[in-house]
Enzyme design. Structure first.
Site, short mmCIF file in Angstrom:
data_model
loop_
_atom_site.label_atom_id
_atom_site.label_comp_id
_atom_site.label_asym_id
_atom_site.label_seq_id
_atom_site.Cartn_x
_atom_site.Cartn_y
_atom_site.Cartn_z
N GLY A 1 0.62 -24.72 -12.49
CA GLY A 1 -0.70 -24.19 -12.98
C GLY A 1 -1.93 -25.29 -12.26
CE1 TYR B 1 -7.83 -15.00 -18.09
CE2 TYR B 1 -9.94 -14.34 -17.54
CZ TYR B 1 -8.87 -15.31 -17.64
OH TYR B 1 -9.30 -16.80 -17.32
CD1 TRP C 1 -16.21 -17.36 -10.64
CD2 TRP C 1 -17.12 -17.80 -8.71
NE1 TRP C 1 -16.88 -16.40 -10.54
CE2 TRP C 1 -17.61 -16.78 -9.24
CE3 TRP C 1 -17.61 -18.24 -7.56
CZ2 TRP C 1 -18.73 -15.87 -8.73
CZ3 TRP C 1 -18.68 -17.63 -7.05
CH2 TRP C 1 -19.14 -16.37 -7.52
N1 LIG Z 1 -8.55 -19.54 -12.42
C1 LIG Z 1 -9.75 -19.47 -12.82
O1 LIG Z 1 -10.49 -18.98 -11.55
C2 LIG Z 1 -10.28 -19.69 -14.10
C3 LIG Z 1 -11.70 -19.23 -14.28
C4 LIG Z 1 -12.09 -19.71 -15.68
C5 LIG Z 1 -11.20 -20.09 -16.53
N2 LIG Z 1 -9.87 -20.25 -16.24
C6 LIG Z 1 -9.00 -20.83 -17.45
O2 LIG Z 1 -8.84 -22.10 -16.94
C7 LIG Z 1 -7.35 -22.40 -17.44
C8 LIG Z 1 -6.46 -22.95 -16.61
O3 LIG Z 1 -6.47 -22.16 -15.26
P1 LIG Z 1 -5.52 -22.19 -14.38
O4 LIG Z 1 -6.34 -21.58 -13.00
O5 LIG Z 1 -5.31 -23.56 -14.18
O6 LIG Z 1 -4.24 -21.14 -14.50
P2 LIG Z 1 -2.97 -21.14 -13.57
O7 LIG Z 1 -2.82 -21.53 -12.41
O8 LIG Z 1 -2.80 -19.58 -13.69
O9 LIG Z 1 -2.06 -21.69 -14.42
C9 LIG Z 1 -1.74 -21.02 -15.82
C10 LIG Z 1 -0.49 -21.76 -16.32
O10 LIG Z 1 -0.03 -21.42 -17.72
C11 LIG Z 1 1.27 -21.18 -17.76
N3 LIG Z 1 1.45 -20.22 -18.82
C12 LIG Z 1 1.56 -18.82 -18.60
N4 LIG Z 1 2.04 -18.20 -19.80
C13 LIG Z 1 2.70 -19.29 -20.50
C14 LIG Z 1 3.27 -19.57 -21.55
N5 LIG Z 1 3.44 -18.26 -22.49
N6 LIG Z 1 3.73 -20.71 -22.20
C15 LIG Z 1 3.39 -21.82 -21.50
N7 LIG Z 1 2.83 -21.71 -20.28
C16 LIG Z 1 2.17 -20.51 -19.90
C17 LIG Z 1 1.55 -20.96 -16.47
O11 LIG Z 1 3.10 -21.02 -16.20
P3 LIG Z 1 4.14 -20.02 -15.37
O12 LIG Z 1 3.90 -20.61 -14.00
O13 LIG Z 1 5.39 -20.59 -16.19
O14 LIG Z 1 3.55 -18.56 -15.45
C18 LIG Z 1 0.66 -21.68 -15.55
O15 LIG Z 1 1.30 -23.01 -15.58
C19 LIG Z 1 -6.95 -21.19 -18.12
O16 LIG Z 1 -7.24 -21.39 -19.61
C20 LIG Z 1 -7.88 -20.09 -17.55
O17 LIG Z 1 -7.99 -19.05 -18.42
C21 LIG Z 1 -9.57 -20.11 -15.02
#
Ligand SMILES: NC(=O)c1ccc[n+]([C@@H]2O[C@H](COP(=O)([O-])OP(=O)(O)OC[C@H]3O[C@@H](n4cnc5c(N)ncnc54)[C@H](OP(=O)(O)O)[C@@H]3O)[C@@H](O)[C@H]2O)c1
Length: 298
Positions: free
Chosen positions: A12, A128, A153
């Site tokens: 994550g 999403y 982003w």
């Molecule tokens: N990435 C972006 O560009 C972006 C933009 C705006 C907002 N956000 C928000 O910012 C936050 C963090 O994003 P990120 O980029 O760090 O996400 P990420 O790298 O995709 O990590 C998401 C984490 O959630 C875990 N997860 C998924 N399903 C789960 C479940 N049922 N129970 C427990 N853990 C679970 C995943 O674990 P697994 O490895 O086990 O799947 C992973 O560790 C999120 O809320 C996302 O919506 C992200």
């Protein structure tokens, strides 16, 4: 202060960045847990984990983040992003624990001319985005002591993100075609993690009335995906990345299953006014991320 992070400490992006941020600081006891120990789809794992860890604050950095896959996998997206987030917030509330929950600028449709403020009316364009907006509502309903941080982003030296994809593609292709008609702010996950740490420290002050609610938290400045890619390639020279051209294209020239907002800009003035927290300029994030990658042995 003890903080429980929902999110995999290896995979994550934000969960890992939060863990790194806490290592650099004393006075914070931070535990990041992913599946199977803490699975947002299994309420017993949520209750057991909170009872074991006994946190002062929960941060939900776990989410279903596959934006395009969600278009054909709506049940899974809503199960994690709405129901799982709500269940985590409720379990925290039942134990008197506040929650910081992460959301996205995709809750907006991008039709506004300026940067979005927290009171602007959301209108998500895809599955999403809808699941995240409903997650915000579920968290707010379940736990009145919530901070919802909308970011955009997000990238880091690890995990799956645009910066790492561009670095890889620049080594594989003679040129890159990247959309230039979507505007937003790249957000360095370590910068966001540091902001969350600073916010948590303010909450720890135990003021009687805390400023719960929605906040925007993104990297400083704004750009387009094409200009972001250009900056990544240029900074990647330090890593030996070939200096290939980035060709600006339009969104219709790069069709994807999920519609994205053309304007992803978020106004972060409220975060600065209330918490005194401002994220550094996005260009600084790119430079620091590349420097970190340079320091990792190949
Ligand atoms: N990435 C972006 O560009 C972006 C933009 C705006 C907002 N956000 C928000 O910012 C936050 C963090 O994003 P990120 O980029 O760090 O996400 P990420 O790298 O995709 O990590 C998401 C984490 O959630 C875990 N997860 C998924 N399903 C789960 C479940 N049922 N129970 C427990 N853990 C679970 C995943 O674990 P697994 O490895 O086990 O799947 C992973 O560790 C999120 O809320 C996302 O919506 C992200």
């Amino acid at each position: 202060m003890r903080i429980l992070i929902a999110g995999d400490p290896q995979d994550g992006q934000l969960a890992r960045a939060l863990l790194d941020a806490s290592r650099a600081r004393s006075g914070i006891d931070l535990i990041a847990l992913g599946r199977p120990r803490l699975d947002l789809l299994h309420r017993a794992s949520i209750a057991d984990t909170i009872d074991d860890v006994r946190p002062d604050l929960v941060v939900n950095a776990a989410a279903y983040t596959a934006v395009d896959k969600a278009e054909s996998d709506a049940d899974a997206a809503f199960a994690v992003n709405r129901d799982g987030a709500g269940a985590l917030a409720a379990a925290a509330a039942a134990r008197g624990v506040p929650i910081v929950h992460l959301s996205t600028e995709y809750v907006f449709d991008g039709s506004k001319r300026g940067a979005y403020v927290e009171t602007d009316v959301p209108n998500p364009l895809g599955v999403y985005a809808r699941s995240k907006l409903e997650g915000e509502a579920a968290v707010a309903a379940a736990n009145p002591r919530h901070l919802i941080l909308r970011t955009s982003w997000l990238y880091a030296p690890y995990g799956q993100n645009f910066l790492r994809t561009i670095l890889r593609l620049a080594r594989e292709r003679p040129q890159l075609r990247v959309v230039a008609d979507q505007q937003g702010a790249p957000t360095d996950a370590p910068h966001l993690a540091e902001a969350i740490r600073a916010i948590a420290a303010r909450l720890d002050a135990q003021r009687p009335a805390q400023p719960w609610g929605i906040y925007h938290a993104v990297g400083g400045g704004e750009t387009t995906w094409a200009a972001f890619a250009t900056a990544i390639v240029a900074a990647g020279a330090r890593l030996g990345v070939p200096q290939i051209p980035v060709i600006p294209i339009t969104t219709p020239e790069y069709p994807l299953p999920a519609k994205r907002p053309a304007n992803s800009r978020l106004d972060c003035a409220k975060l600065e006014r209330v918490f005194g927290v401002r994220l550094p300029p996005w260009q600084q994030g790119v430079a620091e991320c590349i420097a970190e990658l340079e320091s990792v042995p190949a």
